[in-house]
Design a protein around this motif. Structure first.
Motif, PDB file in Angstrom:
ATOM      1  N   GLU A  27       7.625   0.930 -11.317  1.00 50.09           N
ATOM      2  CA  GLU A  27       8.536   1.844 -10.618  1.00 50.09           C
ATOM      3  C   GLU A  27       9.859   1.197 -10.238  1.00 50.09           C
ATOM      4  OE1 GLU A  27       5.524   0.714  -9.735  1.00 50.09           O
ATOM      5  OE2 GLU A  27       5.104   1.192  -7.630  1.00 50.09           O
ATOM      6  N   SER A  28       9.936  -0.134 -10.356  1.00 52.79           N
ATOM      7  CA  SER A  28      11.189  -0.814  -9.995  1.00 52.79           C
ATOM      8  C   SER A  28      12.311  -0.501 -10.984  1.00 52.79           C
ATOM      9  CB  SER A  28      10.974  -2.326  -9.927  1.00 52.79           C
ATOM     10  OG  SER A  28      10.789  -2.880 -11.219  1.00 52.79           O
ATOM     11  N   LYS A  29      11.955  -0.022 -12.168  1.00 52.29           N
ATOM     12  CA  LYS A  29      12.965   0.266 -13.193  1.00 52.29           C
ATOM     13  C   LYS A  29      13.960   1.340 -12.755  1.00 52.29           C
ATOM     14  CE  LYS A  29       9.871  -0.980 -16.992  1.00 52.29           C
ATOM     15  NZ  LYS A  29       9.147  -0.492 -18.190  1.00 52.29           N
ATOM     16  N   THR A  30      13.487   2.257 -11.918  1.00 49.91           N
ATOM     17  CA  THR A  30      14.365   3.344 -11.476  1.00 49.91           C
ATOM     18  C   THR A  30      14.544   3.359  -9.959  1.00 49.91           C
ATOM     19  OG1 THR A  30      12.455   4.834 -11.407  1.00 49.91           O
ATOM     20  CG2 THR A  30      13.742   4.816 -13.435  1.00 49.91           C
ATOM     21  N   ALA A  31      14.074   2.313  -9.294  1.00 43.80           N
ATOM     22  CA  ALA A  31      14.089   2.289  -7.830  1.00 43.80           C
ATOM     23  C   ALA A  31      15.475   2.026  -7.261  1.00 43.80           C
ATOM     24  CB  ALA A  31      13.118   1.217  -7.320  1.00 43.80           C
ATOM     25  N   ASP A  32      15.742   2.645  -6.098  1.00 48.56           N
ATOM     26  CA  ASP A  32      16.963   2.312  -5.374  1.00 48.56           C
ATOM     27  C   ASP A  32      16.666   1.102  -4.494  1.00 48.56           C
ATOM     28  OD1 ASP A  32      15.441   3.278  -3.262  1.00 48.56           O
ATOM     29  OD2 ASP A  32      16.626   5.098  -2.970  1.00 48.56           O
ATOM     30  N   MET A  33      17.657   0.655  -3.726  1.00 45.21           N
ATOM     31  CA  MET A  33      17.492  -0.572  -2.945  1.00 45.21           C
ATOM     32  C   MET A  33      16.385  -0.448  -1.894  1.00 45.21           C
ATOM     33  SD  MET A  33      18.611  -3.658  -2.935  1.00 45.21           S
ATOM     34  CE  MET A  33      20.199  -3.607  -3.756  1.00 45.21           C
ATOM     35  N   LYS A  34      16.275   0.712  -1.265  1.00 46.79           N
ATOM     36  CA  LYS A  34      15.245   0.877  -0.241  1.00 46.79           C
ATOM     37  C   LYS A  34      13.853   0.809  -0.859  1.00 46.79           C
ATOM     38  CE  LYS A  34      13.994   3.147   3.989  1.00 46.79           C
ATOM     39  NZ  LYS A  34      14.493   3.919   5.127  1.00 46.79           N
ATOM     40  N   LYS A  35      13.681   1.406  -2.031  1.00 47.80           N
ATOM     41  CA  LYS A  35      12.382   1.368  -2.699  1.00 47.80           C
ATOM     42  C   LYS A  35      12.032  -0.062  -3.099  1.00 47.80           C
ATOM     43  CE  LYS A  35       8.658   3.105  -4.628  1.00 47.80           C
ATOM     44  NZ  LYS A  35       8.727   4.124  -5.706  1.00 47.80           N
ATOM     45  N   LEU A  36      13.012  -0.821  -3.561  1.00 47.59           N
ATOM     46  CA  LEU A  36      12.779  -2.219  -3.932  1.00 47.59           C
ATOM     47  C   LEU A  36      12.328  -3.027  -2.719  1.00 47.59           C
ATOM     48  CD1 LEU A  36      15.815  -2.929  -6.311  1.00 47.59           C
ATOM     49  CD2 LEU A  36      13.430  -2.587  -6.965  1.00 47.59           C
ATOM     50  N   ALA A  37      12.979  -2.794  -1.578  1.00 41.68           N
ATOM     51  CA  ALA A  37      12.613  -3.501  -0.350  1.00 41.68           C
ATOM     52  C   ALA A  37      11.188  -3.135   0.072  1.00 41.68           C
ATOM     53  CB  ALA A  37      13.599  -3.175   0.759  1.00 41.68           C
ATOM     54  N   PHE A  38      10.862  -1.842  -0.021  1.00 37.91           N
ATOM     55  CA  PHE A  38       9.512  -1.403   0.338  1.00 37.91           C
ATOM     56  C   PHE A  38       8.463  -2.041  -0.578  1.00 37.91           C
ATOM     57  CE2 PHE A  38       5.982   1.465  -0.728  1.00 37.91           C
ATOM     58  CZ  PHE A  38       5.299   1.410   0.475  1.00 37.91           C
ATOM     59  N   LEU A  39       8.742  -2.085  -1.877  1.00 38.88           N
ATOM     60  CA  LEU A  39       7.800  -2.684  -2.820  1.00 38.88           C
ATOM     61  C   LEU A  39       7.507  -4.137  -2.445  1.00 38.88           C
ATOM     62  CD1 LEU A  39       9.180  -1.284  -6.215  1.00 38.88           C
ATOM     63  CD2 LEU A  39       6.978  -0.727  -5.162  1.00 38.88           C
ATOM     64  N   PHE A  40       8.567  -4.854  -2.042  1.00 44.00           N
ATOM     65  CA  PHE A  40       8.378  -6.266  -1.697  1.00 44.00           C
ATOM     66  C   PHE A  40       7.606  -6.418  -0.383  1.00 44.00           C
ATOM     67  CE2 PHE A  40      10.506  -9.795  -4.028  1.00 44.00           C
ATOM     68  CZ  PHE A  40       9.570 -10.746  -3.681  1.00 44.00           C
ATOM     69  N   LEU A  41       7.951  -5.601   0.600  1.00 44.60           N
ATOM     70  CA  LEU A  41       7.229  -5.659   1.877  1.00 44.60           C
ATOM     71  C   LEU A  41       5.748  -5.325   1.681  1.00 44.60           C
ATOM     72  CD1 LEU A  41       9.757  -3.955   4.316  1.00 44.60           C
ATOM     73  CD2 LEU A  41       9.006  -6.343   4.393  1.00 44.60           C
ATOM     74  N   ASN A  42       5.493  -4.321   0.874  1.00 46.30           N
ATOM     75  CA  ASN A  42       4.123  -3.870   0.673  1.00 46.30           C
ATOM     76  C   ASN A  42       3.283  -4.902  -0.076  1.00 46.30           C
ATOM     77  OD1 ASN A  42       2.327  -1.688   1.242  1.00 46.30           O
ATOM     78  ND2 ASN A  42       2.317  -1.194  -0.936  1.00 46.30           N
ATOM     79  N   THR A  43       3.882  -5.528  -1.097  1.00 45.42           N
ATOM     80  CA  THR A  43       3.138  -6.540  -1.848  1.00 45.42           C
ATOM     81  C   THR A  43       2.918  -7.796  -1.001  1.00 45.42           C
ATOM     82  OG1 THR A  43       2.918  -7.626  -3.993  1.00 45.42           O
ATOM     83  CG2 THR A  43       5.084  -7.741  -2.965  1.00 45.42           C
ATOM     84  N   THR A  44       3.857  -8.075  -0.087  1.00 45.63           N
ATOM     85  CA  THR A  44       3.685  -9.209   0.831  1.00 45.63           C
ATOM     86  C   THR A  44       2.533  -8.937   1.796  1.00 45.63           C
ATOM     87  OG1 THR A  44       6.047  -9.721   0.691  1.00 45.63           O
ATOM     88  CG2 THR A  44       4.843 -10.652   2.556  1.00 45.63           C
ATOM     89  N   LYS A  45       2.446  -7.707   2.256  1.00 44.05           N
ATOM     90  CA  LYS A  45       1.339  -7.319   3.118  1.00 44.05           C
ATOM     91  C   LYS A  45       0.004  -7.451   2.376  1.00 44.05           C
ATOM     92  CE  LYS A  45      -0.720  -3.371   5.474  1.00 44.05           C
ATOM     93  NZ  LYS A  45      -0.627  -1.916   5.703  1.00 44.05           N
ATOM     94  N   SER A  46      -0.024  -7.030   1.128  1.00 48.29           N
ATOM     95  CA  SER A  46      -1.248  -7.118   0.320  1.00 48.29           C
ATOM     96  C   SER A  46      -1.663  -8.570   0.129  1.00 48.29           C
ATOM     97  CB  SER A  46      -1.037  -6.456  -1.042  1.00 48.29           C
ATOM     98  OG  SER A  46      -0.798  -5.082  -0.901  1.00 48.29           O
ATOM     99  N   LEU A  47      -0.689  -9.441  -0.128  1.00 50.81           N
ATOM    100  CA  LEU A  47      -0.986 -10.861  -0.284  1.00 50.81           C
ATOM    101  C   LEU A  47      -1.526 -11.438   1.016  1.00 50.81           C
ATOM    102  CD1 LEU A  47      -0.904 -13.519  -1.884  1.00 50.81           C
ATOM    103  CD2 LEU A  47       1.479 -13.786  -1.143  1.00 50.81           C
ATOM    104  N   GLY A  48      -0.884 -11.088   2.146  1.00 54.36           N
ATOM    105  CA  GLY A  48      -1.345 -11.571   3.450  1.00 54.36           C
ATOM    106  C   GLY A  48      -2.770 -11.135   3.736  1.00 54.36           C
ATOM    107  N   LEU A  49      -3.086  -9.894   3.401  1.00 54.80           N
ATOM    108  CA  LEU A  49      -4.439  -9.382   3.616  1.00 54.80           C
ATOM    109  C   LEU A  49      -5.451 -10.123   2.758  1.00 54.80           C
ATOM    110  CD1 LEU A  49      -6.282  -7.299   4.951  1.00 54.80           C
ATOM    111  CD2 LEU A  49      -5.711  -5.707   3.100  1.00 54.80           C
ATOM    112  N   GLU A  50      -5.056 -10.416   1.527  1.00 53.15           N
ATOM    113  CA  GLU A  50      -5.937 -11.162   0.619  1.00 53.15           C
ATOM    114  C   GLU A  50      -6.235 -12.552   1.172  1.00 53.15           C
ATOM    115  OE1 GLU A  50      -5.573 -13.079  -3.840  1.00 53.15           O
ATOM    116  OE2 GLU A  50      -4.613 -11.137  -3.478  1.00 53.15           O
ATOM    117  N   ILE A  51      -5.206 -13.217   1.693  1.00 51.28           N
ATOM    118  CA  ILE A  51      -5.392 -14.561   2.256  1.00 51.28           C
ATOM    119  C   ILE A  51      -6.229 -14.495   3.528  1.00 51.28           C
ATOM    120  CG2 ILE A  51      -4.213 -16.565   3.267  1.00 51.28           C
ATOM    121  CD1 ILE A  51      -1.848 -15.936   1.382  1.00 51.28           C
ATOM    122  N   ALA A  52      -5.930 -13.519   4.384  1.00 50.20           N
ATOM    123  CA  ALA A  52      -6.690 -13.368   5.633  1.00 50.20           C
ATOM    124  C   ALA A  52      -8.170 -13.137   5.332  1.00 50.20           C
ATOM    125  CB  ALA A  52      -6.118 -12.200   6.443  1.00 50.20           C
TER     126      ALA A  52
END
Length: 199
Positions: A71-96
């Motif tokens: 979805e990053s192919k057509t994403a605006d800046m806010k969507k890109l920021a959300f994608l990064f925040l969300n994947t960071t949260k997923s990584l944190g949850l995996e580590i926790a």
């Protein structure tokens, strides 16, 4: 005559191919050059990705992470920021989850390591709360608060790493803390670009 033609054929084809590439044609299907998609939703490279990661400390990994989302192919800046925040949260949850599972293991790894992992468990529990708060702030367009919470999450991971060093247990978690800090740092860089973008 035929021999001369056959000798010149590769050269002629090369010139034709170069002209096609210069004119924006790629791929050859059934011998017919196909016009590549330009400036539409099928364009594989979103120029905002480079802009989003321009000030990232880990620029290459920032770009690769964003490009990994279809979805990053057509994403605006806010969507890109959300994608990064969300994947960071997923990584944190995996580590926790990984740390919690290690602590539930019946076999003790030694008092120093056990204590270090207990500290890390507390730190990642706090970090997950910070990431939740970051997403709430993000959807409220409170980017300064996102910065505050994400910076605190980075400190949580760094505190975990310090506990591992004190317990002589640095190798136990491998590069998980480093990966989490890098993701948080990149997410912050993208959010900061978003915050500076005029509506």
């Amino acid at each position: 005559m035929d021999r001369v033609f056959l000798m010149l054929l590769p050269l002629m084809l090369g010139v034709i191919l170069q002209q096609n590439v210069a004119m924006g044609y790629i791929h050859i299907r059934g011998g017919v050059p196909i016009k590549m998609q330009v400036n539409n939703k099928f364009e594989p490279n979103n120029p905002l990705i480079e802009k989003a990661c321009a000030n990232a400390k880990h620029k290459e990994s920032c770009i690769l992470t964003l490009k990994s989302f279809p979805e990053s192919k057509t994403a605006d800046m806010k969507k890109l920021a959300f994608l990064f925040l969300n994947t960071t949260k997923s990584l944190g949850l995996e580590i926790a989850t990984w740390v919690g599972d290690k602590l539930e293991d019946q076999e003790s790894m030694g008092p120093g390591i056990d204590q270090a992992l207990t500290d890390c468990n507390d730190q990642y529990t706090d970090a997950m709360a910070q990431l939740e708060d970051s997403l709430v702030a993000f959807f409220s367009n409170s980017y300064k608060d996102v910065n505050t919470w994400m910076t605190t999450a980075i400190k949580n991971a760094e505190s975990c790493e310090e506990s591992l060093k004190k317990g002589n247990a640095v190798d136990v978690m491998g590069n998980r803390n480093k990966m989490f800090v890098q993701h948080c740092s990149n997410a912050l860089a993208v959010v900061n670009v978003l915050a500076q973008t005029k509506p």
